[in-house]
Motif scaffolding. Structure first.
Motif, PDB file in Angstrom:
ATOM      1  N   VAL A 115     -14.340  -0.064   0.911  1.00  0.00           N
ATOM      2  CA  VAL A 115     -12.756  -0.726   0.416  1.00  0.00           C
ATOM      3  C   VAL A 115     -11.753   0.577  -0.187  1.00  0.00           C
ATOM      4  CG1 VAL A 115     -11.737  -2.494  -1.709  1.00  0.00           C
ATOM      5  CG2 VAL A 115     -14.450  -2.517  -0.574  1.00  0.00           C
ATOM      6  N   PHE A 116     -10.869  -0.026   0.256  1.00  0.00           N
ATOM      7  CA  PHE A 116      -9.732   1.052  -0.698  1.00  0.00           C
ATOM      8  C   PHE A 116      -8.513   0.161  -1.216  1.00  0.00           C
ATOM      9  CE2 PHE A 116      -4.683   2.444  -0.696  1.00  0.00           C
ATOM     10  CZ  PHE A 116      -5.065   4.245  -0.729  1.00  0.00           C
ATOM     11  N   VAL A 117      -8.592   0.411  -2.720  1.00  0.00           N
ATOM     12  CA  VAL A 117      -7.449  -0.469  -3.938  1.00  0.00           C
ATOM     13  C   VAL A 117      -6.381   1.088  -4.206  1.00  0.00           C
ATOM     14  CG1 VAL A 117      -7.771  -1.110  -6.375  1.00  0.00           C
ATOM     15  CG2 VAL A 117     -10.056  -1.400  -4.469  1.00  0.00           C
ATOM     16  N   GLU A 118      -5.755   0.377  -4.298  1.00  0.00           N
ATOM     17  CA  GLU A 118      -4.169   1.052  -4.662  1.00  0.00           C
ATOM     18  C   GLU A 118      -3.638  -0.037  -5.995  1.00  0.00           C
ATOM     19  OE1 GLU A 118      -0.482   1.796  -4.271  1.00  0.00           O
ATOM     20  OE2 GLU A 118      -0.777  -0.236  -2.646  1.00  0.00           O
ATOM     21  N   ASN A 119      -2.518   0.584  -7.446  1.00  0.00           N
ATOM     22  CA  ASN A 119      -1.649   0.148  -7.694  1.00  0.00           C
ATOM     23  C   ASN A 119      -0.618   0.837  -8.146  1.00  0.00           C
ATOM     24  OD1 ASN A 119      -3.026   1.137  -9.798  1.00  0.00           O
ATOM     25  ND2 ASN A 119      -2.396  -0.284 -11.204  1.00  0.00           N
ATOM     26  N   ASN A 120      -0.158   1.403  -6.805  1.00  0.00           N
ATOM     27  CA  ASN A 120       1.518   2.790  -7.112  1.00  0.00           C
ATOM     28  C   ASN A 120       2.303   1.165  -7.145  1.00  0.00           C
ATOM     29  OD1 ASN A 120       0.185   5.181  -7.756  1.00  0.00           O
ATOM     30  ND2 ASN A 120      -0.524   4.117  -5.534  1.00  0.00           N
ATOM     31  N   SER A 121       3.066   1.749  -7.387  1.00  0.00           N
ATOM     32  CA  SER A 121       4.734   0.367  -6.942  1.00  0.00           C
ATOM     33  C   SER A 121       5.167   0.948  -5.534  1.00  0.00           C
ATOM     34  CB  SER A 121       6.082   1.736  -7.164  1.00  0.00           C
ATOM     35  OG  SER A 121       6.019   1.809  -9.070  1.00  0.00           O
ATOM     36  N   ASN A 122       5.490  -0.237  -5.111  1.00  0.00           N
ATOM     37  CA  ASN A 122       6.041  -0.244  -3.490  1.00  0.00           C
ATOM     38  C   ASN A 122       6.501   0.794  -2.943  1.00  0.00           C
ATOM     39  OD1 ASN A 122       4.440  -2.961  -3.091  1.00  0.00           O
ATOM     40  ND2 ASN A 122       6.945  -3.827  -3.670  1.00  0.00           N
ATOM     41  N   GLY A 123       5.901   0.980  -1.744  1.00  0.00           N
ATOM     42  CA  GLY A 123       6.400   2.697  -0.808  1.00  0.00           C
ATOM     43  C   GLY A 123       5.760   3.598  -1.050  1.00  0.00           C
ATOM     44  N   VAL A 124       5.166   3.962  -1.913  1.00  0.00           N
ATOM     45  CA  VAL A 124       4.605   5.241  -2.731  1.00  0.00           C
ATOM     46  C   VAL A 124       3.670   5.354  -1.551  1.00  0.00           C
ATOM     47  CG1 VAL A 124       3.157   6.314  -3.846  1.00  0.00           C
ATOM     48  CG2 VAL A 124       4.812   5.497  -5.089  1.00  0.00           C
ATOM     49  N   LEU A 125       2.776   4.721  -0.977  1.00  0.00           N
ATOM     50  CA  LEU A 125       1.924   4.841  -0.122  1.00  0.00           C
ATOM     51  C   LEU A 125       2.484   5.281   1.531  1.00  0.00           C
ATOM     52  CD1 LEU A 125      -1.467   2.753  -0.235  1.00  0.00           C
ATOM     53  CD2 LEU A 125      -0.719   4.928  -1.000  1.00  0.00           C
ATOM     54  N   GLU A 126       3.702   4.720   1.914  1.00  0.00           N
ATOM     55  CA  GLU A 126       4.482   4.466   2.805  1.00  0.00           C
ATOM     56  C   GLU A 126       5.677   5.824   3.058  1.00  0.00           C
ATOM     57  OE1 GLU A 126       3.638  -0.361   2.587  1.00  0.00           O
ATOM     58  OE2 GLU A 126       4.074   1.267   0.991  1.00  0.00           O
ATOM     59  N   LYS A 127       5.447   6.280   1.844  1.00  0.00           N
ATOM     60  CA  LYS A 127       6.239   7.680   1.877  1.00  0.00           C
ATOM     61  C   LYS A 127       5.227   8.660   2.035  1.00  0.00           C
ATOM     62  CE  LYS A 127       9.990   6.675  -1.810  1.00  0.00           C
ATOM     63  NZ  LYS A 127      10.284   6.972  -3.353  1.00  0.00           N
ATOM     64  N   LEU A 128       3.567   8.276   1.528  1.00  0.00           N
ATOM     65  CA  LEU A 128       2.900   9.543   1.777  1.00  0.00           C
ATOM     66  C   LEU A 128       2.523   9.596   2.883  1.00  0.00           C
ATOM     67  CD1 LEU A 128       0.796   9.255  -1.362  1.00  0.00           C
ATOM     68  CD2 LEU A 128       2.354  11.356  -0.601  1.00  0.00           C
ATOM     69  N   GLY A 129       2.394   8.153   3.924  1.00  0.00           N
ATOM     70  CA  GLY A 129       2.164   8.354   5.680  1.00  0.00           C
ATOM     71  C   GLY A 129       1.126   7.324   5.494  1.00  0.00           C
TER      72      GLY A 129
END
Length: 425
Positions: A115-129
């Motif tokens: 399982v992978f859980v995140e609640n950052n703002s939309n786009g944060v994971l995308e910026k990190l690749g």
């Protein structure tokens, strides 16, 4: 009672912040999952800066008291109650995701996780690749949970904010004032943070069950605002069917006779509810106030005369101590209880009898009592081990044992300051 917990053998990568996400992963840890928090030493993932001092918190009021002995020490990020309340059972590893080494380490961890859980703002994971499609490419059995406040699509999906902001957008703030007062009279409301953890944990359990049947993971898009809207659905229906906006009722209720009343004790209050005619007969029998019984012989009368009835109850409560009120009303079967402050909860004999507070020790904070679990099971004992992970406390376990990185590479990253046991920001 069996020894193995339901989520034993399940590994969760916890990339969450503040309350909503961490609260949900705490519940998964309670059920036996191994929850690992990757944290960059250049970020304040625990809501607290490494530069906090005793002098700085002296001027912050309430939050200054959230450190043991009101002292942040030299590792305030390990000592604040803002973090420790949802940190039990978790592991912490230093991973700077803004570096190639950090991203590689995260993807290696994802390969061996469930399982992978995140609640950052939309786009944060995308910026990190490391967007969810990339994570699922690395591990097709992975369950990815994303907690955008207003969803991942739509005109509001990129809104930034905090719990009270989004509560305003879904309508809770409009109902949140004291009776007859303005909406902001009752202070801030963080219901979105409070409502999310249970829903998040249930969604993960359902996805894990589905994976047993399909062999595949996938994406769970958990819109926190939409989750809250489901919890106040009756007010949306009332508006649609009756064109009626909800009133600001404070501690009262549109259907039951209910309120919170001051007692003879200094700043101690009781909550009293009357659900039906039986409760009403019991209440009037205890209070013995002239003219009270005639005001509310049935539910419609109690609604119509609510203010007058509550004024008589308030006058009775002001002359008695909390224990007298609670004991007499509970003895008659009327729902009544003290509105507890933090220190009163710590001294509450009911919670003590149930063994709800659990004493735990950690070098960073010392020995204290910690809140217990929100539910129990006859089949297994919920997990409540280490109260918190010190920053980077599990670096060697994650990098050397789980990821099996060579010691030489690990030592090189330590020497370069990319793996450390101290937060810098």
């Amino acid at each position: 009672m069996r020894n193995e917990l339901p989520l034993a053998g399940i590994r969760v990568v916890d990339l969450t912040v503040v309350w909503a996400g961490p609260g949900g992963t705490t519940l998964l840890g309670d059920l036996g999952a191994e929850v690992i928090r990757p944290e960059g030493n250049n970020r304040t993932s625990r809501q607290v800066s490494a530069k906090v001092t005793r002098e700085l918190i002296a001027a912050t009021g309430y939050h200054g008291g959230t450190y043991p002995d009101k002292d942040p020490g030299d590792r305030p990020y390990d000592r604040t109650a803002l973090f420790t309340w949802h940190a039990r059972n978790k592991l912490a590893v230093c991973m700077n995701l803004e570096t190639p080494d950090g991203r590689e380490a995260l993807l290696d961890l994802v390969r061996i996780s469930d399982v992978f859980v995140e609640n950052n703002s939309n786009g944060v994971l995308e910026k990190l690749g490391i967007a969810h499609d990339r994570l699922l490419e690395v591990n097709p059995r992975l369950i990815v949970v994303r907690l955008p406040p207003l969803g991942m699509s739509g005109s509001m999906s990129n809104y930034l904010g905090y719990g009270p902001n989004f509560n305003s957008l879904v309508g809770i703030a409009a109902m949140d004032g004291y009776e007859g007062e303005e909406p902001d009279s009752a202070g801030e409301n963080y219901h979105m943070d409070e409502a999310t953890p249970g829903g998040l944990a249930f969604a993960v359990l359902a996805a894990l069950w589905d994976r047993e049947n399909t062999g595949r993971g996938g994406l769970i898009e958990f819109s926190q605002a939409e989750n809250v809207m489901a919890e106040i659905g009756e007010f949306f229906l009332d508006y649609q069917f009756n064109d009626r906006d909800p009133g600001r009722l404070g501690n009262t209720d549109p259907h039951l006779l209910q309120d919170v009343f001051r007692t003879a004790d200094d700043d101690r209050w009781v909550a009293i509810s009357v659900r039906d005619d039986r409760d009403w007969a019991a209440l009037t029998g205890v209070l013995q106030r002239p003219g009270l019984a005639e005001l509310g012989p049935d539910a419609s009368s109690r609604r119509a005369q609510s203010s007058r009835i509550r004024a008589k109850i308030a006058a009775w409560c002001r002359g008695l101590r909390v224990e007298e009120i609670v004991d007499s009303l509970q003895g008659a079967g009327v729902p009544a209880g003290e509105v507890m402050s933090e220190d009163r909860l710590l001294a509450d004999p009911h919670l003590a009898a149930r063994g709800w507070f659990l004493e735990r020790s950690h070098p960073a904070v010392g020995t204290h009592r910690y809140p217990g679990h929100p539910w129990r099971s006859d089949d297994f004992e919920l997990c409540h081990g280490r109260p918190l992970p010190g920053f980077g406390e599990d670096n060697e376990y994650v990098y050397l044992e789980l990821l099996k990185w060579p010691r030489e590479r690990y030592d090189d990253l330590v020497a370069r300051g990319l793996i450390t046991d101290r937060q810098l920001a």
